[in-house]
Scaffold this motif. Structure first.
Motif, PDB file in Angstrom:
ATOM      1  N   GLU A 139      -7.344   5.881  -4.627  1.00 15.37           N
ATOM      2  CA  GLU A 139      -7.796   4.657  -3.829  1.00 15.37           C
ATOM      3  C   GLU A 139      -7.345   4.511  -2.385  1.00 15.37           C
ATOM      4  O   GLU A 139      -8.078   4.255  -1.564  1.00 15.37           O
ATOM      5  N   THR A 140      -6.126   5.110  -2.167  1.00 15.44           N
ATOM      6  CA  THR A 140      -5.298   4.874  -1.007  1.00 15.44           C
ATOM      7  C   THR A 140      -6.068   5.812   0.017  1.00 15.44           C
ATOM      8  O   THR A 140      -6.388   5.418   1.211  1.00 15.44           O
ATOM      9  N   PHE A 141      -6.595   6.972  -0.355  1.00 13.04           N
ATOM     10  CA  PHE A 141      -7.241   7.965   0.476  1.00 13.04           C
ATOM     11  C   PHE A 141      -8.510   7.195   1.031  1.00 13.04           C
ATOM     12  O   PHE A 141      -8.899   7.097   2.374  1.00 13.04           O
ATOM     13  N   ARG A 142      -9.400   6.702   0.019  1.00  9.20           N
ATOM     14  CA  ARG A 142     -10.487   5.967   0.516  1.00  9.20           C
ATOM     15  C   ARG A 142     -10.269   4.735   1.191  1.00  9.20           C
ATOM     16  O   ARG A 142     -11.140   4.593   2.267  1.00  9.20           O
ATOM     17  N   GLU A 143      -9.398   3.887   0.949  1.00  7.03           N
ATOM     18  CA  GLU A 143      -9.233   2.745   1.545  1.00  7.03           C
ATOM     19  C   GLU A 143      -8.809   2.978   3.106  1.00  7.03           C
ATOM     20  O   GLU A 143      -9.409   2.247   4.060  1.00  7.03           O
ATOM     21  N   GLU A 144      -7.667   3.885   3.212  1.00 11.64           N
ATOM     22  CA  GLU A 144      -7.301   4.028   4.688  1.00 11.64           C
ATOM     23  C   GLU A 144      -8.256   4.495   5.580  1.00 11.64           C
ATOM     24  O   GLU A 144      -8.469   4.380   6.687  1.00 11.64           O
ATOM     25  N   ASN A 145      -9.204   5.609   5.091  1.00 14.37           N
ATOM     26  CA  ASN A 145     -10.259   6.283   5.749  1.00 14.37           C
ATOM     27  C   ASN A 145     -11.287   5.161   6.104  1.00 14.37           C
ATOM     28  O   ASN A 145     -11.982   5.379   7.213  1.00 14.37           O
ATOM     29  N   GLN A 146     -11.487   4.258   5.046  1.00 17.67           N
ATOM     30  CA  GLN A 146     -12.460   3.249   5.300  1.00 17.67           C
ATOM     31  C   GLN A 146     -12.282   2.445   6.182  1.00 17.67           C
ATOM     32  O   GLN A 146     -12.939   1.944   7.191  1.00 17.67           O
ATOM     33  N   PRO A 173      -6.843   7.963  24.477  1.00 17.34           N
ATOM     34  CA  PRO A 173      -5.831   8.738  23.329  1.00 17.34           C
ATOM     35  C   PRO A 173      -5.521   7.470  22.080  1.00 17.34           C
ATOM     36  O   PRO A 173      -5.404   6.530  22.281  1.00 17.34           O
ATOM     37  N   VAL A 174      -5.297   8.538  21.073  1.00 20.78           N
ATOM     38  CA  VAL A 174      -4.634   7.738  19.740  1.00 20.78           C
ATOM     39  C   VAL A 174      -3.324   8.433  19.627  1.00 20.78           C
ATOM     40  O   VAL A 174      -3.282   9.681  19.710  1.00 20.78           O
ATOM     41  N   THR A 175      -2.199   7.725  19.432  1.00 18.18           N
ATOM     42  CA  THR A 175      -1.082   8.268  19.432  1.00 18.18           C
ATOM     43  C   THR A 175      -0.460   8.145  18.147  1.00 18.18           C
ATOM     44  O   THR A 175      -0.960   7.043  17.377  1.00 18.18           O
ATOM     45  N   SER A 176       0.669   8.770  17.766  1.00 17.54           N
ATOM     46  CA  SER A 176       1.162   8.583  16.387  1.00 17.54           C
ATOM     47  C   SER A 176       1.980   7.576  16.495  1.00 17.54           C
ATOM     48  O   SER A 176       2.418   7.203  17.192  1.00 17.54           O
ATOM     49  N   LEU A 177       1.903   6.842  15.197  1.00 20.31           N
ATOM     50  CA  LEU A 177       2.547   5.281  15.228  1.00 20.31           C
ATOM     51  C   LEU A 177       3.939   5.284  15.488  1.00 20.31           C
ATOM     52  O   LEU A 177       4.758   6.359  14.692  1.00 20.31           O
ATOM     53  N   GLY A 178       4.396   4.718  16.354  1.00 14.82           N
ATOM     54  CA  GLY A 178       5.933   4.407  16.741  1.00 14.82           C
ATOM     55  C   GLY A 178       6.530   5.524  17.770  1.00 14.82           C
ATOM     56  O   GLY A 178       7.528   5.664  18.070  1.00 14.82           O
ATOM     57  N   SER A 179       5.502   6.299  18.343  1.00 12.83           N
ATOM     58  CA  SER A 179       5.615   7.298  19.230  1.00 12.83           C
ATOM     59  C   SER A 179       4.637   7.672  20.362  1.00 12.83           C
ATOM     60  O   SER A 179       3.733   6.772  20.179  1.00 12.83           O
ATOM     61  N   ARG A 194      -5.201  -0.238  16.533  1.00 16.73           N
ATOM     62  CA  ARG A 194      -5.428  -0.643  15.101  1.00 16.73           C
ATOM     63  C   ARG A 194      -5.637   0.601  14.146  1.00 16.73           C
ATOM     64  O   ARG A 194      -5.570   0.588  12.817  1.00 16.73           O
ATOM     65  N   ILE A 195      -6.170   1.906  14.763  1.00 17.05           N
ATOM     66  CA  ILE A 195      -6.325   2.896  13.973  1.00 17.05           C
ATOM     67  C   ILE A 195      -5.086   3.687  13.831  1.00 17.05           C
ATOM     68  O   ILE A 195      -4.652   4.448  12.586  1.00 17.05           O
ATOM     69  N   GLU A 196      -3.840   3.530  14.666  1.00 16.80           N
ATOM     70  CA  GLU A 196      -2.786   4.252  14.416  1.00 16.80           C
ATOM     71  C   GLU A 196      -2.091   4.334  12.896  1.00 16.80           C
ATOM     72  O   GLU A 196      -1.676   5.481  12.491  1.00 16.80           O
ATOM     73  N   PRO A 197      -1.762   3.095  12.417  1.00 16.69           N
ATOM     74  CA  PRO A 197      -1.226   3.049  11.086  1.00 16.69           C
ATOM     75  C   PRO A 197      -1.924   3.614  10.137  1.00 16.69           C
ATOM     76  O   PRO A 197      -1.312   3.881   9.261  1.00 16.69           O
ATOM     77  N   HIS A 198      -3.115   3.797  10.255  1.00 15.08           N
ATOM     78  CA  HIS A 198      -4.146   4.397   9.239  1.00 15.08           C
ATOM     79  C   HIS A 198      -3.931   5.799   9.000  1.00 15.08           C
ATOM     80  O   HIS A 198      -4.162   6.411   8.128  1.00 15.08           O
ATOM     81  N   LEU A 199      -3.629   6.338  10.457  1.00 17.58           N
ATOM     82  CA  LEU A 199      -3.618   7.970  10.333  1.00 17.58           C
ATOM     83  C   LEU A 199      -2.541   8.273   9.631  1.00 17.58           C
ATOM     84  O   LEU A 199      -2.318   9.288   9.140  1.00 17.58           O
ATOM     85  N   GLN A 200      -1.421   7.431   9.305  1.00 12.77           N
ATOM     86  CA  GLN A 200      -0.105   7.911   8.765  1.00 12.77           C
ATOM     87  C   GLN A 200      -0.370   7.878   7.275  1.00 12.77           C
ATOM     88  O   GLN A 200       0.365   8.556   6.514  1.00 12.77           O
ATOM     89  N   LYS A 201      -1.203   7.071   6.480  1.00 13.43           N
ATOM     90  CA  LYS A 201      -1.461   6.905   5.376  1.00 13.43           C
ATOM     91  C   LYS A 201      -2.944   7.241   4.748  1.00 13.43           C
ATOM     92  O   LYS A 201      -2.896   7.202   3.501  1.00 13.43           O
ATOM     93  N   LYS A 202      -3.489   7.805   5.491  1.00 11.29           N
ATOM     94  CA  LYS A 202      -4.771   8.083   4.978  1.00 11.29           C
ATOM     95  C   LYS A 202      -4.844   9.391   4.168  1.00 11.29           C
ATOM     96  O   LYS A 202      -5.817   9.499   3.190  1.00 11.29           O
ATOM     97  N   GLY A 203      -3.860  10.282   4.198  1.00 13.77           N
ATOM     98  CA  GLY A 203      -4.073  11.319   3.220  1.00 13.77           C
ATOM     99  C   GLY A 203      -3.339  11.317   1.812  1.00 13.77           C
ATOM    100  O   GLY A 203      -3.176  11.940   1.257  1.00 13.77           O
TER     101      GLY A 203
END
Length: 220
Positions: free
Chosen positions: A58-65, A170-176, A211-220
């Motif tokens: 569910e996490t994979f689907r939710e974060e990518n969605q 650009p999209v950066t890694s969250l917190g960096s 807004r996309i940044e935090p979801h890149l950390q959790k999407k996998g």
């Protein structure tokens, strides 16, 4: 006959020279062990990560969605024909062992009738798109005319998919500040951008990136 004695390398009964030689041998052995063990450790970490990853979770689907929803929102607000997220990644190694740098489209939102570009934007060598990287490095999400670009592979690619105006950020890694990808918004019809304010484009694209940044950390 002259009696030549060997130098005394001891101090307090301890053979200093011998101790340093032994220390050096131990260090060489440790370094060699680390070199040999590194591939094994790396493989173990990768396999452990892969075991935890579940594409049906569910996490994979939710974060990518959520990423997909942000792109769709940008497209609707700015009346673009296509808005997508492209991410940097490795893709094999050169003979000297260095990684081959690539980027791929991972998420895309298209208006009805506008072609999707995932096939054309998969496993793309970054060395082919140095002009695009130069534009991204400016960190300016203002809209640009494709016709104003120099004649290069980036311009020809945009023209081939029907893009006349674009905004890239650009999209950066969250917190960096490490850049991990980019948002690319594309207008395929002139009249679609006539009623959109440049300042709105800039602020909406930048906000979407954050807004996309935090979801890149959790999407996998």
């Amino acid at each position: 006959m002259v009696n030549v004695s060997s130098p005394d390398n001891s101090f307090g009964g301890v053979d200093i020279m011998g101790s340093w030689v032994e220390f050096g041998m131990v260090m060489v052995a440790l370094v060699a062990g680390m070199v040999i063990a590194f591939p094994v450790i790396k493989s173990f970490i990768i396999k452990s990560t892969q075991k935890r990853w579940n594409p049906l979770s569910e996490t994979f689907r939710e974060e990518n969605q959520k990423i997909q929803d942000v792109l769709a929102e940008i497209r609707l607000k700015l009346n673009t024909g296509r808005t997508c997220l492209l991410q940097f990644h490795n893709g094999g190694t050169y003979l000297d062992g260095s990684g081959i740098k690539k980027f791929s489209l991972t998420h895309e939102s298209c208006e009805s009738g506008v072609s999707e570009t995932s096939r054309d934007r998969h496993d793309v060598l970054m060395t082919h798109y140095l002009d695009m990287l130069s534009v991204i490095s400016e960190k300016d999400s203002s809209p640009r005319l494709v016709s104003d670009l120099d004649d290069n592979i980036f311009r020809r690619h945009l023209e081939s998919v029907g893009t006349t105006i674009f905004s890239i950020y650009p999209v950066t890694s969250l917190g960096s500040s490490r850049v991990v990808g980019m948002i690319l918004a594309e207008w395929t019809e002139w009249e679609k951008i006539e009623n959109v304010n440049d300042e709105d484009i800039t602020s909406i694209i930048i906000d979407g990136s954050r807004r996309i940044e935090p979801h890149l950390q959790k999407k996998g």
